[in-house]
Design an enzyme around this catalytic site. Structure first.
Site, PDB file in Angstrom:
ATOM      1  N   SER A 114       0.513  -1.065  -0.266  1.00  0.00           N
ATOM      2  CA  SER A 114       0.097   0.066   0.345  1.00  0.00           C
ATOM      3  C   SER A 114       0.525   1.006  -0.012  1.00  0.00           C
ATOM      4  O   SER A 114       2.218   1.564  -0.678  1.00  0.00           O
ATOM      5  CB  SER A 114      -0.896  -0.296   1.162  1.00  0.00           C
ATOM      6  OG  SER A 114      -2.142   0.897   1.231  1.00  0.00           O
ATOM      7  N   HIS A 226      -8.746   0.894  -0.530  1.00  0.00           N
ATOM      8  CA  HIS A 226      -8.350   0.252  -1.347  1.00  0.00           C
ATOM      9  C   HIS A 226      -9.557  -0.871  -1.634  1.00  0.00           C
ATOM     10  O   HIS A 226     -10.447  -1.978  -2.004  1.00  0.00           O
ATOM     11  CB  HIS A 226      -7.622  -1.022  -1.020  1.00  0.00           C
ATOM     12  CG  HIS A 226      -6.205  -0.875  -1.336  1.00  0.00           C
ATOM     13  ND1 HIS A 226      -5.020  -0.161  -1.962  1.00  0.00           N
ATOM     14  CD2 HIS A 226      -5.328  -0.529  -0.481  1.00  0.00           C
ATOM     15  CE1 HIS A 226      -4.175   0.535  -1.362  1.00  0.00           C
ATOM     16  NE2 HIS A 226      -4.146  -0.264   0.109  1.00  0.00           N
TER      17      HIS A 226
END
Length: 326
Positions: A114, A226
Site C-alpha cells: 500500500s 482499497h
C-alpha cells in the site's frame, strides 16, 4: 551490550548467512506497522536528521516528535501514520546502508505494501524524497477526508478460498442497498484475504465467513481502504502526479495493482493514483519476485508484518528473510 548494538549484531549475523545468495529484494511495510517510539534507536544517524527535517518542511508538522512521543491516538490517524511509516522505513534504510551497504548495491527488486509502495519508489529513485513526502501527504489527507465522507471498514478473512470470499461479497452486495459495496481489498497469501467496503456489507461478509469456517478479524483502520469508498482521492492524486518529475526506477519496483514491475513513467503515474481504490496483489507480487531466481528478502521498516505474511507464501523465503526494524 545495549539494545541498539544487539540489533546490529543480529542483523549482521543474518546478513552473513545470506551472503551466498546473489541478490536481494527489499520489502516496505504499510499502514498499521507504526508505533510510538519508532526510530528512537537510530536518532544519531546523520541521515535520520536529514529525513525528519525534510519531512517537517513538507508536512508542516513535527513528525519526529510524533513518532518518538506520540500520543498513540494521533500517530494512528491516517493523516499521520502513512507519513510516519514511510519515514520510519527510510530511516531503517540508513541503518542498513551503514551496516551492510552490499545489500543495497545487490538489491534487484523492491515492493511496498500500500503506502509502502511509495517508499519503494523513493528508494529506487523514481521519486525524490521531497516529491514522495508530498505525495504521501496528499494521499493521507485525501484518504482521511474520504473516510470522514463515507464510513466503511475492513475485515481479515483467513482459511477460505478466494472464490468463497468473493461469493460472500457478491451476496452482501445483493443484500445491502444502496452502495457502498464490499470487495476483496488485499490478496495477502493463500486463503488469506482482506475485505473492504461499507460497514453493513462487511458485517454480512463477516457473518457468512464465520458460517463457512473462516477466521475473521476487524482490521484496525479508519475506513474502507482499497475500495470504491476512496474514489474521491483519485482525481487529486492524479493531478499531483501529473506535476511531478517521475522517472523510471533504477531497479524493479512491483506495482500493488498489477503484481508486476512498473514498465513506464506513465504507468507509475496512473497506477499510484488508482492504487487507493484497487486491491493489493501482495501474494502475486512476492511470487513474481521469487520467479526471477534465488534471493534474500529484506523487510525494512517498523515491525515485522511482511515477514510474517511471507511465511504463508514461501517458507524457504521466510527462513532467509532479514528484518531491519526501527
Amino acid at each position: 551490550m545495549n539494545t541498539s548494538y544487539r540489533t546490529v549484531a543480529v542483523l549482521q549475523r543474518h546478513l552473513r548467512r545470506a551472503v551466498s545468495l546473489s541478490s536481494y529484494a527489499l520489502l516496505f511495510p504499510g499502514q498499521g506497522s507504526q508505533y510510538v517510539g519508532m526510530t528512537c534507536k537510530l536518532q544519531d544517524l546523520p541521515g535520520t536528521r536529514t529525513i525528519f527535517r525534510t519531512a517537517e518542511r513538507v508536512l508542516g508538522y513535527d513528525l519526529q516528535s510524533l513518532c518518538l512521543q506520540g500520543p498513540r491516538e494521533m500517530l494512528n490517524q491516517t493523516v499521520h501514520c502513512q507519513p510516519a511509516v514511510v519515514v520510519g522505513s527510510l530511516v531503517a534504510l540508513q541503518q542498513l546502508e551503514a551496516q551492510s551497504p552490499e545489500v543495497l548495491s545487490g538489491c534487484t527488486a523492491a515492493a511496498g505494501f500500500s503506502v509502502g509502495e511509495i517508499t519503494a519508489l523513493i528508494f529506487a529513485e523514481a521519486l525524490s524524497l521531497e516529491q514522495g513526502l508530498q505525495l504521501i501527504k496528499t494521499r493521507a489527507d485525501c484518504m482521511q477526508a474520504a473516510c470522514e465522507e463515507m464510513s466503511g471498514s475492513m475485515l481479515s478473512v483467513v482459511g477460505l478460498e478466494t472464490e468463497v470470499v468473493q461469493s460472500l461479497c457478491d451476496q452482501a452486495n445483493a443484500a445491502t442497498t444502496p452502495p457502498p459495496k464490499v470487495c476483496i481489498a488485499n490478496y495477502m497469501f493463500p486463503r488469506g484475504l482482506v475485505v473492504s467496503g461499507g460497514s453493513d456489507g462487511v458485517r454480512c461478509v463477516e457473518e457468512g465467513a464465520v458460517r463457512e469456517g473462516g477466521v475473521v478479524k476487524q482490521v484496525a483502520v479508519s475506513g474502507a481502504f482499497h475500495s470504491s469508498l476512496m474514489s474521491s482521492a483519485v482525481p487529486k492524486l492524479t493531478r499531483l502526479l501529473e506535476t511531478m518529475d517521475v522517472t523510471m526506477p533504477r531497479l524493479s519496483v512491483i506495482s500493488n495493482v498489477t503484481g508486476r514491475p512498473y514498465s513506464s513513467v506513465e504507468e507509475i503515474r496512473q497506477l499510484l493514483a488508482d492504487q487507493v481504490t484497487q486491491p493489493v496483489l501482495w501474494e502475486a507480487s512476492l511470487r513474481g519476485i521469487l520467479d526471477n531466481g534465488p534471493l534474500t528478502f529484506v523487510e525494512v521498516g517498523p515491525n515485522k508484518q511482511l515477514k510474517t505474511i511471507l511465511k504463508r507464501i514461501n517458507r524457504d523465503a521466510f527462513k532467509s528473510c532479514i528484518s531491519v526494524t526501527v
